[in-house]
Design an enzyme around this catalytic site. Structure first.
Site, PDB file in Angstrom:
ATOM      1  N   LYS A 116       0.992  -1.245  -0.043  1.00 35.81           N
ATOM      2  CA  LYS A 116      -0.007  -0.032  -0.064  1.00 35.81           C
ATOM      3  C   LYS A 116       0.817   1.253   0.070  1.00 35.81           C
ATOM      4  CE  LYS A 116      -4.070  -2.162   0.852  1.00 35.81           C
ATOM      5  NZ  LYS A 116      -3.884  -3.788   1.105  1.00 35.81           N
TER       6      LYS A 116
HETATM    7  C1  LIG Z   1      -4.518  -4.765   0.619  1.00 34.94           C
HETATM    8  C2  LIG Z   1      -3.683  -6.170   0.527  1.00 34.94           C
HETATM    9  C3  LIG Z   1      -3.906  -7.036  -0.482  1.00 34.94           C
HETATM   10  C4  LIG Z   1      -5.188  -7.037  -1.375  1.00 34.94           C
HETATM   11  O1  LIG Z   1      -4.981  -5.909  -2.499  1.00 34.94           O
HETATM   12  P1  LIG Z   1      -6.072  -5.478  -2.989  1.00 34.94           P
HETATM   13  O2  LIG Z   1      -5.808  -4.286  -3.872  1.00 34.94           O
HETATM   14  O3  LIG Z   1      -7.156  -5.008  -2.314  1.00 34.94           O
HETATM   15  O4  LIG Z   1      -6.569  -6.693  -3.962  1.00 34.94           O
HETATM   16  C5  LIG Z   1      -3.014  -8.161  -0.523  1.00 34.94           C
HETATM   17  N1  LIG Z   1      -2.088  -8.195   0.504  1.00 34.94           N
HETATM   18  C6  LIG Z   1      -1.875  -7.432   1.191  1.00 34.94           C
HETATM   19  C7  LIG Z   1      -0.631  -7.524   2.327  1.00 34.94           C
HETATM   20  C8  LIG Z   1      -2.627  -6.336   1.379  1.00 34.94           C
HETATM   21  O5  LIG Z   1      -2.331  -5.294   2.108  1.00 34.94           O
END
Ligand SMILES: *Cc1c(COP(=O)(O)O)cnc(C)c1O
Length: 471
Positions: A116
Site C-alpha cells: 500500500k
Molecule cells: C491490501 C492487500 C492485499 C489485497 O490487495 P487488493 O488491491 O485489495 O486486491 C493483498 N495483500 C496485502 C498484504 C494487502 O495489504
C-alpha cells in the site's frame, strides 16, 4: 486525460473531471468509480526504452498520460523521487528469482511494510500539491483492516490542509498494524478503534460519504483503492518487473494476491496500455468471490471468514466494478443497473460472453490454509525466502496455474513477513524479525479514541474535529 464514472449514463451526467479533481474526489457522486475515458497506449519502442531505468523514471513514463497537463513532467518527477526515495531498498520494488520460472516482486520496502505504501506515499504528495493550489481543506475518512490505514497515516501525518480519520475494528488487527497507526502523534491524525467488524466500519464510512450534513461542510476524500490515483501508481511496477524480464520482446505472467481487486486491476490496465502480459492470476483465499466469479460467473457475496491473510478477507471487491464496466463495452447505464441489483440482492451472475472476454487475460485460483502454509515452508526450504501469508497465497496460485513453462511468472509479494509474524511462525516455526526501519514501535506512546459502533457517535467525533472545506 479526462475521467468519467463507471455509472455515467450519457445525458445529464456531471462534466468529466481532470486528474486533480478525481484524486481529491475519491468516489463519484452517482456511486460509481472513476475511470479514464480511454486507456492510453505505450508503443513497443517506449516499453523497450524502459530497460535499465530507475523506478522513479519508469513511474514518470507510465503515469504521465493519466495526469495530462495537471502536473508538468518535472513536477511529476520530483514527486516520484520524493515518494520512492523513502523506500528502504534502492531498487524500490526489487525482483527476486525463486527458481527457473518463478519470481517474487517485493513491494514491501516502504515505511509500513506492505505494498500500500507504493501508491500512498505518492498520493500523500499529490494531495498536498493539489490542496496548496486550491486553497481548500480536505478531510480523509477511511476504514481499514490494517494495511491501508497504516500506509495512509504515514503518508499524510503532519501534512498541511488535510486531516485523516481512520476507523479500525477494535481488537481485530495485528499489534504491528495497530501500533503503526496509533503511535503517529501528529495533530492531523485521528485514530478510532470502533466496536464491530471491518465491514461495520466500512459501512459507517460509506454512510458518511452520502450524508449531506457532512459533505456540505467538509471536503471528504478517500484513500482506499476506489481512489483512481492509487491504482494508477500501482500500474508502474508491472512495467518495471516485465521490463527487467525482457518486455516487450518476451511475455510475462503475474500472480496477484487479491482482496478488493485493486492491485490486479492495475495489471489489467498495464495490459491495456500495451504491456505484453500473458496472464493475470487472481489468487484468493477461502473468501473466494472473485475465484467463483471468474471461473463460473457466480459473483455472490457470502459471509467473511477470518484467515491468516486478513487483508484479503473481503467478500465484496469494490474495483471489480471497473472491470465490469469494460466487459459491458463501457456502458455506464448497464453497469449502474447491474451494480444496483447487486447492492440489493448481493448476487450477480456474469454472462458467458463477458466471462470469455475476461478469460482472455484473467485466470483464478482459490488457496486454502493448508496450501498457503505449504507455500510458505517451501519458499523457505527451496529458496531461503521467508514470505508472508498473502504472498504465499499468490505463490501457491502461481504454482497451480496453467501457464506455459517458458513464460516467467512474477508473484507480487504484498507484505513483509514481519508484519504477519505470528502466522509466519505458525507455518514455518521461525519468527521473522522486524526490520530496523520500524524502530522502537513497541516503546512508543499510543493515541486512539474508542467509539461504539454507532453512526451518530462517529459522525459527531469527525465533524467536531475536522476543518471545513473553506477553512
Ligand atoms: C491490501 C492487500 C492485499 C489485497 O490487495 P487488493 O488491491 O485489495 O486486491 C493483498 N495483500 C496485502 C498484504 C494487502 O495489504
Amino acid at each position: 486525460m479526462e475521467y468519467i464514472s463507471t455509472r455515467a449514463s450519457g445525458s445529464g451526467d456531471a462534466e468529466p473531471l481532470n486528474f486533480e479533481q478525481v484524486t481529491l474526489a475519491g468516489l463519484a457522486g452517482d456511486g460509481g468509480l472513476y475511470v479514464p475515458t480511454h486507456w492510453p497506449k505505450l508503443t513497443s519502442a517506449e516499453i523497450a526504452d524502459m530497460a535499465g531505468l530507475p523506478y522513479s523514471e519508469i513511474a514518470v513514463r507510465v503515469m504521465r498520460p493519466f495526469i495530462g497537463d495537471v502536473l508538468t513532467e518535472d513536477e511529476l518527477r520530483d514527486l516520484c523521487e520524493q515518494a520512492y526515495g523513502r523506500f528502504a531498498h534502492k531498487a524500490v520494488t526489487p525482483l527476486v528469482q525463486l527458481d527457473g520460472q518463478h519470481w517474487l516482486l517485493e513491494l514491501f520496502h516502504g515505511p509500513t511494510l506492505a505494498f500500500k505504501d507504493v501508491a500512498l506515499q505518492l498520493l500523500g504528495l499529490l494531495f498536498e500539491t493539489f490542496l496548496a493550489r486550491q486553497d481548500k481543506h480536505l478531510t480523509v475518512v477511511g476504514a481499514t483492516s490494517g494495511d491501508t490505514g497504516s500506509a495512509a497515516i504515514d503518508a499524510l501525518a503532519g501534512r498541511e490542509k488535510v486531516d485523516i480519520f481512520m476507523l479500525h475494528p477494535d481488537g481485530r488487527i495485528s499489534d504491528v498494524q495497530r501500533r503503526q497507526m496509533t503511535t503517529v502523534l501528529a495533530p492531523n491524525v485521528h485514530n478510532i478503534a470502533m466496536d464491530g467488524s471491518f465491514d461495520d466500519a466500512q459501512a459507517m464510512v460509506k454512510r458518511m460519504f452520502a450524508d449531506p450534513e457532512v459533505t456540505d461542510r467538509f471536503a471528504i476524500s478517500a484513500v482506499n483503492s476506489i481512489n483512481w490515483a492509487r491504482l494508477m501508481a500501482q500500474i508502474v511496477y508491472y512495467f518495471y518487473a516485465a521490463s527487467q524480464l525482457g518486455a516487450p520482446h518476451r511475455k510475462v505472467a503475474f500472480s496477484v494476491p487479491t482482496g478488493n481487486f485493486g492491485d490486479v486491476f492495475a495489471g489489467y490496465v498495464a495490459a491495456q496500455m500495451g504491456l505484453p502480459i500473458e496472464r493475470l492470476i487472481v489468487a484468493t483465499n477461502v473468501n473466494d468471490i472473485l475465484h467463483r466469479a471468474l471461473s463460473n460467473g457466480d459473483y455472490s457475496a457470502g459471509t467473511v471468514t477470518a484467515t491468516a491473510a486478513p487483508s484479503m478477507d473481503i467478500q465484496i471487491s469494490s474495483n471489480f466494478e471497473r472491470l465490469l464496466f469494460d466487459l459491458e463495452g463501457r456502458d455506464g447505464a448497464k453497469t449502474a443497473a447491474r451494480m444496483k441489483a447487486f447492492e440489493e440482492t448481493r448476487d450477480m451472475q456474469i454472462a458467458p460472453e463477458m466471462l470469455a472476454k475476461a478469460a482472455s487475460i484473467f485466470s483464478s485460483e482459490r488457496v486454502d490454509a493448508e496450501s498457503m502454509a505449504l507455500a510458505m515452508s517451501q519458499a523457505q526450504e527451496a529458496a531461503g525466502q521467508v514470505i508472508d501469508p498473502h504472498t504465499a497465497i499468490g505463490l501457491s496460485a502461481a504454482r497451480s496455474a496453467d501457464v506455459d513453462p517458458s513464460v516467467p511468472i512474477v508473484t507480487l509479494a504484498t507484505a513483509h513477513p514481519a508484519k504477519f509474524r505470528d502466522a509466519v511462525e505458525r507455518a514455518t516455526g521461525s519468527r521473522p524479525a522486524l526490520p530496523r526501519r520500524i524502530g522502537d514501535l513497541f516503546d512508543r506512546e499510543e493515541a486512539c479514541d474508542k467509539l461504539p459502533g454507532d453512526y451518530d457517535a462517529v459522525k459527531a467525533f469527525v465533524t467536531s474535529r475536522a476543518t471545513p472545506a473553506n477553512g
